[in-house]
Design a protein around this motif. Structure first.
Motif, short mmCIF file in Angstrom:
data_model
loop_
_atom_site.label_atom_id
_atom_site.label_comp_id
_atom_site.label_asym_id
_atom_site.label_seq_id
_atom_site.Cartn_x
_atom_site.Cartn_y
_atom_site.Cartn_z
N GLU A 35 38.85 31.92 46.77
CA GLU A 35 38.57 33.00 45.84
C GLU A 35 39.81 33.87 45.68
O GLU A 35 40.45 34.22 46.66
CB GLU A 35 37.41 33.85 46.35
CG GLU A 35 36.06 33.22 46.16
CD GLU A 35 35.70 33.00 44.70
OE1 GLU A 35 35.93 33.90 43.87
OE2 GLU A 35 35.22 31.90 44.40
N PRO A 36 40.18 34.23 44.45
CA PRO A 36 41.39 35.02 44.26
C PRO A 36 41.32 36.41 44.85
O PRO A 36 42.34 36.98 45.19
CB PRO A 36 41.54 35.08 42.74
CG PRO A 36 40.24 34.66 42.18
CD PRO A 36 39.52 33.88 43.22
N ASN A 37 40.13 36.98 44.98
CA ASN A 37 39.98 38.31 45.57
C ASN A 37 38.91 38.22 46.66
O ASN A 37 37.73 38.30 46.37
CB ASN A 37 39.60 39.34 44.51
CG ASN A 37 39.68 40.76 45.04
OD1 ASN A 37 39.71 40.98 46.24
ND2 ASN A 37 39.72 41.72 44.14
N PRO A 38 39.33 38.04 47.91
CA PRO A 38 38.36 37.87 48.99
C PRO A 38 37.40 39.03 49.17
O PRO A 38 36.30 38.85 49.66
CB PRO A 38 39.22 37.71 50.24
CG PRO A 38 40.57 37.34 49.74
CD PRO A 38 40.69 37.95 48.38
N ASN A 39 37.79 40.23 48.80
CA ASN A 39 36.92 41.39 48.97
C ASN A 39 36.97 42.25 47.70
O ASN A 39 37.64 43.29 47.67
CB ASN A 39 37.36 42.21 50.19
CG ASN A 39 36.35 43.27 50.56
OD1 ASN A 39 35.37 43.48 49.86
ND2 ASN A 39 36.61 43.96 51.65
N PRO A 40 36.24 41.84 46.66
CA PRO A 40 36.32 42.57 45.40
C PRO A 40 35.72 43.97 45.44
O PRO A 40 35.94 44.76 44.54
CB PRO A 40 35.55 41.67 44.42
CG PRO A 40 34.65 40.87 45.28
CD PRO A 40 35.35 40.70 46.60
N ILE A 117 45.60 40.23 53.21
CA ILE A 117 46.84 40.12 52.45
C ILE A 117 46.57 39.55 51.06
O ILE A 117 47.11 40.03 50.06
CB ILE A 117 47.89 39.30 53.23
CG1 ILE A 117 48.25 40.05 54.53
CG2 ILE A 117 49.13 39.04 52.38
CD1 ILE A 117 49.08 39.26 55.50
N ARG A 118 45.70 38.55 50.97
CA ARG A 118 45.34 37.99 49.67
C ARG A 118 44.62 39.03 48.81
O ARG A 118 44.82 39.09 47.60
CB ARG A 118 44.46 36.75 49.86
CG ARG A 118 45.26 35.55 50.37
CD ARG A 118 44.42 34.30 50.57
NE ARG A 118 43.61 34.00 49.42
CZ ARG A 118 42.27 33.95 49.44
NH1 ARG A 118 41.61 34.15 50.55
NH2 ARG A 118 41.61 33.66 48.35
N ASP A 119 43.78 39.83 49.44
CA ASP A 119 43.06 40.88 48.72
C ASP A 119 44.04 41.92 48.19
O ASP A 119 43.90 42.40 47.07
CB ASP A 119 42.02 41.52 49.65
CG ASP A 119 41.07 42.42 48.90
OD1 ASP A 119 40.52 41.99 47.88
OD2 ASP A 119 40.87 43.57 49.35
N TRP A 120 45.04 42.26 49.00
CA TRP A 120 46.07 43.19 48.56
C TRP A 120 46.77 42.66 47.32
O TRP A 120 46.96 43.38 46.34
CB TRP A 120 47.07 43.43 49.71
CG TRP A 120 48.21 44.34 49.38
CD1 TRP A 120 48.14 45.58 48.83
CD2 TRP A 120 49.59 44.09 49.61
NE1 TRP A 120 49.40 46.12 48.70
CE2 TRP A 120 50.31 45.22 49.18
CE3 TRP A 120 50.29 43.02 50.16
CZ2 TRP A 120 51.69 45.30 49.26
CZ3 TRP A 120 51.67 43.10 50.24
CH2 TRP A 120 52.36 44.24 49.80
N GLU A 121 47.11 41.38 47.33
CA GLU A 121 47.75 40.77 46.16
C GLU A 121 46.80 40.82 44.96
O GLU A 121 47.20 41.20 43.85
CB GLU A 121 48.15 39.33 46.46
CG GLU A 121 48.81 38.65 45.27
CD GLU A 121 49.12 37.20 45.53
OE1 GLU A 121 50.18 36.75 45.04
OE2 GLU A 121 48.32 36.51 46.17
#
Length: 128
Positions: A35-40, A117-121
């Motif tokens: 998922e592009p945003n793990p914690n939307p 980190i992915r969520d930050w991106e």
């Protein structure tokens, strides 16, 4: 004329076969990637969420001067953001012993840390 017709049918069949995929059920819209945003439901920022990870896991090598073969520093927000743009996400998610970050003998980052980190991106690499 029959040769042209047979050849045209052969080409048409080949085009149809190569453009169709039995594995494409239409259910996966992001190519199998996570998922592009793990914690939307949360806005992740460098100051609140990422800096502590960088300081605890990365700064030993990604400092000035660079240590242990690191190729870029991550001493501050701008340098860390540049690291993301240089493929850091792919490196921290890699399972290849040649590309994994952090490199052995350090332990791989947990999925929870990678997701931060992915969520930050995904949230736009916000500073604060």
């Amino acid at each position: 004329m029959k040769k042209i017709a047979k050849f045209s049918i052969l080409i048409l069949t080949a085009v149809i076969c190569f453009n169709c995929s039995s594995s494409d059920d239409g259910g996966d819209t992001n190519g199998g990637d996570p998922e592009p945003n793990p914690n939307p439901n949360k806005i992740t920022t460098y100051d609140a969420d990422v800096k502590a990870i960088i300081d605890g896991q990365c700064i030993r090598c990604h400092t000035t001067p660079l240590q242990n073969g690191a190729t870029f520093p991550m001493d501050n927000f701008n340098e860390t953001r540049n690291g993301i743009n240089r493929g850091m996400i792919e490196r921290i998610q890699s399972t290849s012993s040649r590309r994994v970050m952090p490199p052995p003998p350090s332990a791989m980052l947990t999925q929870e840390v990678i997701d931060i980190i992915r969520d930050w991106e995904a949230d736009g690499l916000l500073e604060n």
